[in-house]
Design a protein around this motif. Structure first.
Motif, short mmCIF file in Angstrom:
data_model
loop_
_atom_site.label_atom_id
_atom_site.label_comp_id
_atom_site.label_asym_id
_atom_site.label_seq_id
_atom_site.Cartn_x
_atom_site.Cartn_y
_atom_site.Cartn_z
N LEU A 182 63.82 38.15 50.96
CA LEU A 182 62.90 37.86 49.78
C LEU A 182 61.38 37.23 50.48
O LEU A 182 61.61 35.76 50.90
N SER A 183 60.20 37.58 48.99
CA SER A 183 59.46 36.73 50.08
C SER A 183 57.86 37.02 48.31
O SER A 183 58.48 37.77 48.03
N SER A 184 57.27 36.19 48.05
CA SER A 184 56.92 36.35 46.47
C SER A 184 55.21 37.00 47.13
O SER A 184 55.08 36.72 48.97
N ASN A 185 54.61 37.52 46.15
CA ASN A 185 53.49 38.13 46.98
C ASN A 185 52.81 38.36 45.87
O ASN A 185 52.75 38.83 44.81
N THR A 186 51.09 38.77 45.69
CA THR A 186 50.34 38.37 44.11
C THR A 186 49.33 39.54 44.78
O THR A 186 48.60 39.60 45.51
N ILE A 187 49.20 40.18 43.48
CA ILE A 187 48.15 41.25 43.30
C ILE A 187 46.91 40.53 42.20
O ILE A 187 47.41 40.25 41.19
N ASN A 188 45.78 40.69 43.03
CA ASN A 188 44.97 39.24 42.03
C ASN A 188 44.42 40.72 41.16
O ASN A 188 44.15 41.76 41.20
N ARG A 189 43.85 40.19 39.61
CA ARG A 189 43.48 41.10 38.87
C ARG A 189 42.45 41.33 39.39
O ARG A 189 41.94 42.78 39.28
N SER A 190 40.93 40.14 40.48
CA SER A 190 39.89 40.57 40.41
C SER A 190 39.51 41.69 41.60
O SER A 190 39.23 42.67 41.55
N ASP A 191 40.93 41.62 42.06
CA ASP A 191 40.87 43.35 42.71
C ASP A 191 41.12 44.57 42.11
O ASP A 191 41.09 45.13 43.16
N LEU A 192 41.35 44.32 41.19
CA LEU A 192 41.09 45.96 40.16
C LEU A 192 40.02 46.37 39.77
O LEU A 192 39.33 45.10 39.33
N PRO A 193 39.82 47.45 39.52
CA PRO A 193 38.45 48.12 39.29
C PRO A 193 38.77 47.35 37.79
O PRO A 193 39.32 47.75 37.39
N ASP A 194 37.39 46.66 36.63
CA ASP A 194 36.99 46.83 35.89
C ASP A 194 37.88 48.22 34.52
O ASP A 194 38.19 47.17 34.28
N ASP A 195 37.31 49.58 34.60
CA ASP A 195 38.10 50.08 33.42
C ASP A 195 39.99 49.83 34.25
O ASP A 195 40.77 49.66 32.74
N ALA A 214 41.72 46.82 35.20
CA ALA A 214 41.90 45.28 34.59
C ALA A 214 41.07 45.55 33.10
O ALA A 214 42.65 44.26 32.28
N LYS A 215 41.44 46.02 32.58
CA LYS A 215 40.90 46.20 31.09
C LYS A 215 42.40 46.62 30.48
O LYS A 215 42.26 46.47 28.83
N LYS A 216 43.06 47.36 30.91
CA LYS A 216 43.93 47.75 30.45
C LYS A 216 45.35 46.89 30.18
O LYS A 216 46.54 46.70 29.08
N LEU A 217 44.75 45.14 30.78
CA LEU A 217 45.71 44.79 30.74
C LEU A 217 45.73 44.07 30.02
O LEU A 217 44.27 43.10 30.08
N PRO A 218 46.65 42.96 29.77
CA PRO A 218 45.67 41.67 28.71
C PRO A 218 45.73 41.01 29.40
O PRO A 218 45.80 40.59 30.49
N PRO A 219 45.01 40.43 28.29
CA PRO A 219 44.00 38.94 30.10
C PRO A 219 44.98 38.37 30.12
O PRO A 219 44.37 37.31 31.13
N ALA A 220 45.96 38.17 29.66
CA ALA A 220 46.84 36.78 30.17
C ALA A 220 47.11 36.57 31.65
O ALA A 220 47.40 36.35 32.90
N TYR A 221 47.13 38.33 32.18
CA TYR A 221 48.04 38.48 33.72
C TYR A 221 46.92 38.18 34.28
O TYR A 221 45.72 39.40 34.47
N GLU A 239 67.18 37.75 38.04
CA GLU A 239 67.28 36.19 38.06
C GLU A 239 66.08 35.08 37.88
O GLU A 239 65.76 34.64 36.92
N LEU A 240 65.26 35.13 39.53
CA LEU A 240 64.45 34.52 39.16
C LEU A 240 62.83 35.09 38.17
O LEU A 240 62.79 33.73 37.78
N SER A 241 63.09 36.13 37.82
CA SER A 241 62.11 36.42 36.70
C SER A 241 62.14 35.66 36.25
O SER A 241 61.58 36.14 34.35
N ASP A 242 63.28 35.22 35.55
CA ASP A 242 63.56 34.10 34.10
C ASP A 242 63.10 32.87 34.58
O ASP A 242 62.78 32.45 33.11
N ARG A 243 62.88 32.52 35.28
CA ARG A 243 61.95 31.45 35.78
C ARG A 243 60.84 31.19 36.43
O ARG A 243 60.26 30.40 36.31
N LEU A 244 60.23 32.01 36.81
CA LEU A 244 58.91 32.56 37.22
C LEU A 244 58.58 33.96 37.01
O LEU A 244 59.45 35.03 36.38
N GLY A 245 57.93 34.35 36.17
CA GLY A 245 57.00 35.23 36.28
C GLY A 245 56.61 36.46 37.13
O GLY A 245 56.26 35.77 38.03
#
Lengths: 101, 166
Positions: free
Chosen positions: B60-73, B75-82, B118-124
Protein backbone atom coordinates in the motif's frame (compact mmCIF):
# COMPACT_ATOMS: atom_id res chain seq x y z
CA UNK A 1 25.56 17.42 -12.37
CA UNK A 2 28.03 15.08 -14.03
CA UNK A 3 26.79 11.54 -14.38
CA UNK A 4 29.21 8.76 -13.57
CA UNK A 5 29.48 6.52 -16.64
CA UNK A 6 30.29 3.10 -15.28
CA UNK A 7 27.97 0.62 -16.94
CA UNK A 8 27.05 -0.47 -20.45
CA UNK A 9 24.25 -2.02 -22.52
CA UNK A 10 24.97 -4.25 -25.50
CA UNK A 11 22.18 -4.30 -28.05
CA UNK A 12 21.78 -6.60 -31.03
CA UNK A 13 20.61 -4.62 -34.03
CA UNK A 14 20.43 -4.92 -37.86
CA UNK A 15 23.02 -3.19 -40.04
CA UNK A 16 20.25 -1.05 -41.60
CA UNK A 17 18.94 0.09 -38.20
CA UNK A 18 22.42 1.00 -37.07
CA UNK A 19 23.06 3.04 -40.23
CA UNK A 20 19.74 4.86 -39.77
CA UNK A 21 20.51 5.66 -36.13
CA UNK A 22 24.01 6.90 -36.98
CA UNK A 23 22.58 9.12 -39.71
CA UNK A 24 19.85 10.57 -37.44
CA UNK A 25 22.43 11.15 -34.71
CA UNK A 26 24.65 13.06 -37.11
CA UNK A 27 21.69 15.14 -38.36
CA UNK A 28 21.01 16.29 -34.80
CA UNK A 29 24.66 17.07 -34.26
CA UNK A 30 25.39 14.56 -31.54
CA UNK A 31 29.06 13.91 -30.82
CA UNK A 32 28.53 10.16 -30.99
CA UNK A 33 25.81 7.55 -31.31
CA UNK A 34 26.01 6.59 -27.63
CA UNK A 35 25.12 10.10 -26.55
CA UNK A 36 22.26 10.19 -29.07
CA UNK A 37 20.80 6.88 -27.89
CA UNK A 38 21.16 7.65 -24.18
CA UNK A 39 19.51 11.06 -24.58
CA UNK A 40 16.48 9.78 -26.48
CA UNK A 41 15.98 6.55 -24.56
CA UNK A 42 16.24 8.35 -21.21
CA UNK A 43 13.59 10.87 -22.30
CA UNK A 44 11.32 8.08 -23.48
CA UNK A 45 11.86 6.07 -20.27
CA UNK A 46 11.03 9.13 -18.14
CA UNK A 47 7.84 9.63 -20.14
CA UNK A 48 6.77 6.02 -19.67
CA UNK A 49 7.40 6.14 -15.90
CA UNK A 50 5.56 9.45 -15.58
CA UNK A 51 2.55 8.18 -17.53
CA UNK A 52 2.50 5.07 -15.43
CA UNK A 53 2.45 7.13 -12.23
CA UNK A 54 -0.47 9.21 -13.42
CA UNK A 55 -3.75 7.51 -12.61
CA UNK A 56 -6.04 9.48 -14.92
CA UNK A 57 -4.67 10.31 -18.37
CA UNK A 58 -7.51 10.79 -20.83
CA UNK A 59 -10.81 12.65 -20.61
CA UNK A 60 -12.62 9.32 -20.62
CA UNK A 61 -10.55 8.16 -17.59
CA UNK A 62 -11.47 11.32 -15.72
CA UNK A 63 -15.18 11.07 -16.52
CA UNK A 64 -15.35 7.46 -15.38
CA UNK A 65 -13.51 8.24 -12.15
CA UNK A 66 -15.58 11.30 -11.19
CA UNK A 67 -18.91 9.65 -12.04
CA UNK A 68 -18.00 6.63 -9.91
CA UNK A 69 -16.82 8.76 -6.97
CA UNK A 70 -20.05 10.78 -7.06
CA UNK A 71 -22.28 7.70 -7.50
CA UNK A 72 -20.42 4.86 -5.77
CA UNK A 73 -21.93 1.46 -6.57
CA UNK A 74 -22.84 -0.96 -3.78
CA UNK A 75 -20.48 -3.88 -3.23
CA UNK A 76 -21.24 -7.00 -5.29
CA UNK A 77 -21.89 -10.47 -3.84
CA UNK A 78 -18.37 -11.67 -4.52
CA UNK A 79 -16.86 -8.93 -2.38
CA UNK A 80 -19.47 -9.49 0.33
CA UNK A 81 -18.63 -13.21 0.39
CA UNK A 82 -14.94 -12.39 0.54
CA UNK A 83 -15.65 -10.29 3.64
CA UNK A 84 -17.48 -13.21 5.26
CA UNK A 85 -14.55 -15.55 4.51
CA UNK A 86 -12.08 -12.97 5.78
CA UNK A 87 -13.95 -12.70 9.07
CA UNK A 88 -14.02 -16.51 9.41
CA UNK A 89 -10.26 -16.76 8.85
CA UNK A 90 -9.26 -14.08 11.34
CA UNK A 91 -12.16 -13.72 13.71
CA UNK A 92 -12.53 -16.97 15.66
CA UNK A 93 -10.97 -17.98 19.00
CA UNK A 94 -8.35 -19.98 17.16
CA UNK A 95 -7.93 -18.01 13.94
CA UNK A 96 -6.38 -19.74 10.92
CA UNK A 97 -4.70 -16.45 10.10
CA UNK A 98 -3.44 -14.31 12.96
CA UNK A 99 -3.34 -10.58 12.23
CA UNK A 100 -0.38 -8.87 13.90
CA UNK A 101 -0.69 -5.09 14.02
CA UNK B 1 -0.83 -24.98 9.10
CA UNK B 2 -1.32 -21.69 10.93
CA UNK B 3 -0.59 -18.43 9.22
CA UNK B 4 -0.02 -14.83 10.22
CA UNK B 5 -0.35 -11.51 8.44
CA UNK B 6 2.01 -8.72 9.42
CA UNK B 7 4.27 -6.03 8.03
CA UNK B 8 7.38 -7.22 6.21
CA UNK B 9 10.26 -7.92 8.62
CA UNK B 10 13.73 -9.45 8.59
CA UNK B 11 12.56 -12.91 9.64
CA UNK B 12 10.44 -13.50 6.56
CA UNK B 13 11.78 -16.14 4.14
CA UNK B 14 11.17 -14.48 0.78
CA UNK B 15 13.95 -15.82 -1.45
CA UNK B 16 11.86 -18.84 -2.49
CA UNK B 17 8.70 -16.85 -3.21
CA UNK B 18 7.31 -17.77 -6.61
CA UNK B 19 3.94 -16.60 -7.92
CA UNK B 20 4.72 -17.21 -11.60
CA UNK B 21 5.15 -13.52 -12.40
CA UNK B 22 8.80 -12.55 -12.47
CA UNK B 23 8.11 -8.88 -11.68
CA UNK B 24 6.16 -9.75 -8.53
CA UNK B 25 8.71 -12.37 -7.39
CA UNK B 26 11.59 -9.95 -7.88
CA UNK B 27 9.73 -7.23 -6.01
CA UNK B 28 9.28 -9.11 -2.73
CA UNK B 29 12.74 -10.69 -2.95
CA UNK B 30 14.76 -7.57 -3.73
CA UNK B 31 12.78 -4.34 -3.67
CA UNK B 32 10.02 -4.37 -1.05
CA UNK B 33 12.32 -3.80 1.93
CA UNK B 34 14.03 -0.85 0.23
CA UNK B 35 10.70 0.83 -0.63
CA UNK B 36 9.62 0.31 2.96
CA UNK B 37 12.84 1.84 4.33
CA UNK B 38 12.29 4.87 2.12
CA UNK B 39 8.66 5.19 3.29
CA UNK B 40 7.44 4.84 -0.30
CA UNK B 41 5.19 1.91 0.38
CA UNK B 42 4.36 -0.61 3.06
CA UNK B 43 4.38 -4.35 2.45
CA UNK B 44 1.93 -6.69 4.24
CA UNK B 45 3.09 -10.29 4.30
CA UNK B 46 1.05 -13.48 4.72
CA UNK B 47 3.46 -16.09 6.08
CA UNK B 48 3.66 -19.39 7.93
CA UNK B 49 3.50 -19.12 11.69
CA UNK B 50 6.47 -21.44 12.39
CA UNK B 51 8.78 -21.02 9.41
CA UNK B 52 8.05 -17.36 8.48
CA UNK B 53 7.92 -18.54 4.89
CA UNK B 54 6.18 -15.97 2.67
CA UNK B 55 2.93 -17.22 1.12
CA UNK B 56 1.64 -13.94 -0.28
CA UNK B 57 1.92 -10.20 0.04
CA UNK B 58 0.43 -6.86 -0.89
CA UNK B 59 1.74 -3.28 -0.84
CA UNK B 60 0.00 0.00 0.00
CA UNK B 61 1.07 3.56 -0.68
CA UNK B 62 -0.68 6.89 -1.01
CA UNK B 63 -1.51 8.60 -4.26
CA UNK B 64 -3.24 11.85 -5.18
CA UNK B 65 -5.19 13.02 -8.20
CA UNK B 66 -5.02 16.80 -8.49
CA UNK B 67 -8.20 18.69 -9.12
CA UNK B 68 -6.22 20.90 -11.49
CA UNK B 69 -5.67 17.85 -13.72
CA UNK B 70 -9.41 17.68 -14.34
CA UNK B 71 -11.17 19.63 -17.07
CA UNK B 72 -13.40 22.44 -15.74
CA UNK B 73 -16.73 20.81 -16.56
CA UNK B 74 -15.74 17.70 -14.58
CA UNK B 75 -14.14 19.61 -11.70
CA UNK B 76 -17.38 21.59 -11.34
CA UNK B 77 -19.26 18.39 -10.52
CA UNK B 78 -17.15 17.94 -7.41
CA UNK B 79 -17.84 19.93 -4.26
CA UNK B 80 -15.27 22.77 -3.99
CA UNK B 81 -13.81 21.13 -0.88
CA UNK B 82 -12.31 18.39 -3.04
CA UNK B 83 -9.05 20.17 -3.84
CA UNK B 84 -7.15 16.97 -4.28
CA UNK B 85 -8.56 13.50 -4.66
CA UNK B 86 -6.64 11.27 -2.26
CA UNK B 87 -6.41 7.58 -3.08
CA UNK B 88 -4.57 4.53 -1.80
CA UNK B 89 -2.49 2.55 -4.28
CA UNK B 90 -2.64 -1.22 -3.82
CA UNK B 91 0.49 -1.50 -5.94
CA UNK B 92 1.12 -5.23 -5.88
CA UNK B 93 -0.64 -8.36 -4.69
CA UNK B 94 0.69 -11.88 -5.17
CA UNK B 95 0.30 -15.43 -3.84
CA UNK B 96 2.91 -18.20 -4.18
CA UNK B 97 1.79 -20.81 -6.77
CA UNK B 98 2.32 -23.62 -4.27
CA UNK B 99 -0.48 -22.16 -2.13
CA UNK B 100 -2.96 -21.36 -4.92
CA UNK B 101 -6.56 -22.48 -4.58
CA UNK B 102 -6.92 -21.65 -0.88
CA UNK B 103 -8.54 -18.27 -1.35
CA UNK B 104 -5.47 -16.41 -0.10
CA UNK B 105 -5.66 -13.94 -3.01
CA UNK B 106 -9.22 -13.01 -2.03
CA UNK B 107 -8.11 -12.88 1.60
CA UNK B 108 -5.24 -10.50 0.88
CA UNK B 109 -7.42 -8.28 -1.32
CA UNK B 110 -10.16 -8.08 1.33
CA UNK B 111 -7.60 -7.36 4.02
CA UNK B 112 -6.03 -4.59 1.92
CA UNK B 113 -9.44 -3.01 1.24
CA UNK B 114 -10.36 -3.15 4.93
CA UNK B 115 -7.02 -1.60 5.83
CA UNK B 116 -7.84 1.24 3.41
CA UNK B 117 -11.26 1.72 5.03
CA UNK B 118 -9.64 1.85 8.45
CA UNK B 119 -7.14 4.44 7.21
CA UNK B 120 -9.97 6.45 5.64
CA UNK B 121 -11.42 7.05 9.11
CA UNK B 122 -8.29 8.99 10.02
CA UNK B 123 -7.29 10.48 6.67
CA UNK B 124 -9.38 11.45 3.66
CA UNK B 125 -9.38 8.69 1.05
CA UNK B 126 -11.82 8.37 -1.83
CA UNK B 127 -10.81 5.14 -3.49
CA UNK B 128 -8.34 2.27 -3.76
CA UNK B 129 -6.42 2.06 -7.04
CA UNK B 130 -4.78 -1.14 -8.34
CA UNK B 131 -2.31 -1.79 -11.15
CA UNK B 132 -3.21 -5.19 -12.63
CA UNK B 133 -0.14 -6.89 -14.09
CA UNK B 134 -2.02 -8.82 -16.85
CA UNK B 135 -5.47 -9.84 -18.16
CA UNK B 136 -5.84 -12.47 -15.47
CA UNK B 137 -5.35 -9.80 -12.80
CA UNK B 138 -7.85 -7.49 -14.53
CA UNK B 139 -10.46 -10.28 -14.42
CA UNK B 140 -9.66 -10.92 -10.76
CA UNK B 141 -10.28 -7.31 -9.71
CA UNK B 142 -13.26 -6.95 -12.04
CA UNK B 143 -14.99 -9.83 -10.29
CA UNK B 144 -14.80 -7.92 -7.00
CA UNK B 145 -16.36 -4.82 -8.53
CA UNK B 146 -13.34 -2.73 -9.52
CA UNK B 147 -13.85 -0.20 -12.35
CA UNK B 148 -11.35 -0.11 -15.23
CA UNK B 149 -9.53 3.14 -16.11
CA UNK B 150 -9.26 2.61 -19.88
CA UNK B 151 -6.05 4.43 -20.87
CA UNK B 152 -3.60 2.68 -18.56
CA UNK B 153 -5.59 -0.35 -17.38
CA UNK B 154 -5.41 0.68 -13.78
CA UNK B 155 -8.56 -0.06 -11.79
CA UNK B 156 -10.25 1.38 -8.72
CA UNK B 157 -13.00 0.84 -6.16
CA UNK B 158 -14.46 3.57 -3.96
CA UNK B 159 -14.17 3.51 -0.15
CA UNK B 160 -17.99 3.79 0.02
CA UNK B 161 -18.33 0.64 -2.09
CA UNK B 162 -15.92 -1.25 0.19
CA UNK B 163 -17.81 -0.05 3.27
CA UNK B 164 -21.05 -1.42 1.80
CA UNK B 165 -19.49 -4.90 1.61
CA UNK B 166 -19.25 -5.34 5.38
Amino acid sequence: MATLINDRIDVRISKEQKELIKYASALRGFKNVSEFIVTFITNEANKIVSENNTILNTLEDKKIFIETILNPPLANDKLKNAQINHSKLVGTDEPKIRIIK
Amino acid sequence: MNLKLELLNKLHIKKEFSCGKELLDGYIRNQAKQDDNRDLSVCYVLNEEESNRVIGYYTLSSNTINRSDLPDDLAKKLPPAYINLPTILLGRLAVDVRYKGNGYGAFLLTNALNEAVELSDRLGILAVVVEPIDDEAVSFYEAYGFTLIPSNRKMFITIKTIKSSK
